[in-house]
Design a protein around this motif. Sequence first.
Motif, mmCIF file in Angstrom:
data_model
loop_
_atom_site.group_PDB
_atom_site.id
_atom_site.type_symbol
_atom_site.label_atom_id
_atom_site.label_comp_id
_atom_site.label_asym_id
_atom_site.label_seq_id
_atom_site.Cartn_x
_atom_site.Cartn_y
_atom_site.Cartn_z
ATOM 1 N N GLU A 154 0.815 -1.216 0.000
ATOM 2 C CA GLU A 154 0.000 0.000 0.000
ATOM 3 C C GLU A 154 0.851 1.270 0.000
ATOM 4 O O GLU A 154 0.478 2.273 -0.601
ATOM 5 C CB GLU A 154 -0.916 0.011 1.233
ATOM 6 C CG GLU A 154 -1.757 -1.235 1.425
ATOM 7 C CD GLU A 154 -2.914 -1.354 0.449
ATOM 8 O OE1 GLU A 154 -3.200 -0.394 -0.273
ATOM 9 O OE2 GLU A 154 -3.523 -2.433 0.414
ATOM 10 N N GLU B 142 -9.386 -0.443 14.403
ATOM 11 C CA GLU B 142 -8.079 -1.011 14.107
ATOM 12 C C GLU B 142 -7.414 -1.303 15.444
ATOM 13 O O GLU B 142 -7.370 -0.433 16.313
ATOM 14 C CB GLU B 142 -7.274 0.013 13.301
ATOM 15 C CG GLU B 142 -5.883 -0.410 12.952
ATOM 16 C CD GLU B 142 -5.185 0.600 12.063
ATOM 17 O OE1 GLU B 142 -5.367 0.539 10.838
ATOM 18 O OE2 GLU B 142 -4.467 1.462 12.617
ATOM 19 N N GLU C 269 4.090 -0.147 3.918
ATOM 20 C CA GLU C 269 2.841 -0.687 4.468
ATOM 21 C C GLU C 269 2.364 -1.817 3.571
ATOM 22 O O GLU C 269 2.248 -1.650 2.364
ATOM 23 C CB GLU C 269 1.774 0.398 4.539
ATOM 24 C CG GLU C 269 0.472 -0.068 5.140
ATOM 25 C CD GLU C 269 -0.553 1.049 5.287
ATOM 26 O OE1 GLU C 269 -1.704 0.852 4.839
ATOM 27 O OE2 GLU C 269 -0.194 2.113 5.836
ATOM 28 N N ARG D 172 -9.039 -7.506 7.857
ATOM 29 C CA ARG D 172 -7.755 -7.279 7.185
ATOM 30 C C ARG D 172 -6.641 -7.150 8.213
ATOM 31 O O ARG D 172 -6.877 -6.735 9.340
ATOM 32 C CB ARG D 172 -7.775 -5.976 6.375
ATOM 33 C CG ARG D 172 -8.608 -6.025 5.131
ATOM 34 C CD ARG D 172 -8.466 -4.780 4.267
ATOM 35 N NE ARG D 172 -7.240 -4.663 3.506
ATOM 36 C CZ ARG D 172 -6.872 -5.452 2.502
ATOM 37 N NH1 ARG D 172 -7.627 -6.448 2.151
ATOM 38 N NH2 ARG D 172 -5.751 -5.252 1.848
ATOM 39 N N GLN E 243 -7.892 -5.003 11.272
ATOM 40 C CA GLN E 243 -8.894 -3.980 10.985
ATOM 41 C C GLN E 243 -10.262 -4.593 10.749
ATOM 42 O O GLN E 243 -10.382 -5.680 10.189
ATOM 43 C CB GLN E 243 -8.535 -3.200 9.721
ATOM 44 C CG GLN E 243 -7.334 -2.337 9.816
ATOM 45 C CD GLN E 243 -7.072 -1.586 8.521
ATOM 46 O OE1 GLN E 243 -7.427 -2.047 7.437
ATOM 47 N NE2 GLN E 243 -6.445 -0.430 8.620
ATOM 48 N N VAL F 11 -2.962 -5.156 8.556
ATOM 49 C CA VAL F 11 -2.160 -4.080 7.977
ATOM 50 C C VAL F 11 -0.873 -3.985 8.781
ATOM 51 O O VAL F 11 -0.906 -3.890 10.004
ATOM 52 C CB VAL F 11 -2.900 -2.731 8.018
ATOM 53 C CG1 VAL F 11 -2.009 -1.617 7.493
ATOM 54 C CG2 VAL F 11 -4.182 -2.794 7.226
ATOM 55 N N SER G 52 -0.661 -5.086 3.377
ATOM 56 C CA SER G 52 -1.933 -5.530 3.944
ATOM 57 C C SER G 52 -2.370 -6.825 3.276
ATOM 58 O O SER G 52 -1.881 -7.185 2.199
ATOM 59 C CB SER G 52 -3.009 -4.458 3.762
ATOM 60 O OG SER G 52 -3.316 -4.298 2.397
ATOM 61 N N ARG H 204 2.682 -1.805 9.220
ATOM 62 C CA ARG H 204 3.325 -0.522 8.931
ATOM 63 C C ARG H 204 4.718 -0.528 9.533
ATOM 64 O O ARG H 204 4.865 -0.675 10.754
ATOM 65 C CB ARG H 204 2.509 0.625 9.517
ATOM 66 C CG ARG H 204 1.132 0.750 8.894
ATOM 67 C CD ARG H 204 0.387 1.970 9.417
ATOM 68 N NE ARG H 204 -0.961 1.965 8.877
ATOM 69 C CZ ARG H 204 -2.059 1.711 9.587
ATOM 70 N NH1 ARG H 204 -1.974 1.478 10.883
ATOM 71 N NH2 ARG H 204 -3.239 1.720 9.002
#
Length: 133
Positions: free
Chosen positions: A23, A117, A31, A88, A112, A90, A33, A92
């Motif tokens: 992403e 989140e 990032e 999801r 998420q 994610v 996901s 980072r």
Amino acid sequence: MLEKGKEVLSEQSFSLLLGAELEVFEAGTAELSLEIRDDLKQNNGFAHGGVVSYLADNCITFAGASVLGNCVTSEYKVNYVRPAIGDRLVARATVLYSGKRQSTCECKVYAQTDSEEKLVAASLGTINKIDAS
């Protein structure tokens, strides 16, 4: 830079198998996901720790690559904070420090849903530059 990163990710068959998406890919940060599918869950119904760990590992490597170029993970650790329950995952990652051949990166992985989140894991890793052969 993002398009080049997506090209690299598309060459990683395991990443494709899991359905990972890049992403963000900018200097010092990345990032990744993926959707939490039923086949990625363990017997208690949340995302398998190996899936969470994969995201942390690959995301810190992308963050390291953003400043080092072609690189691999030298080592990393994962602390699982809570079960990864959601729609999801994610990840980072950011570069904490980088020299010419090595960087230290951290990553936080979140589960998420549409409305929230939650942090599910934190990771720290060392990424090493590799020379093209």
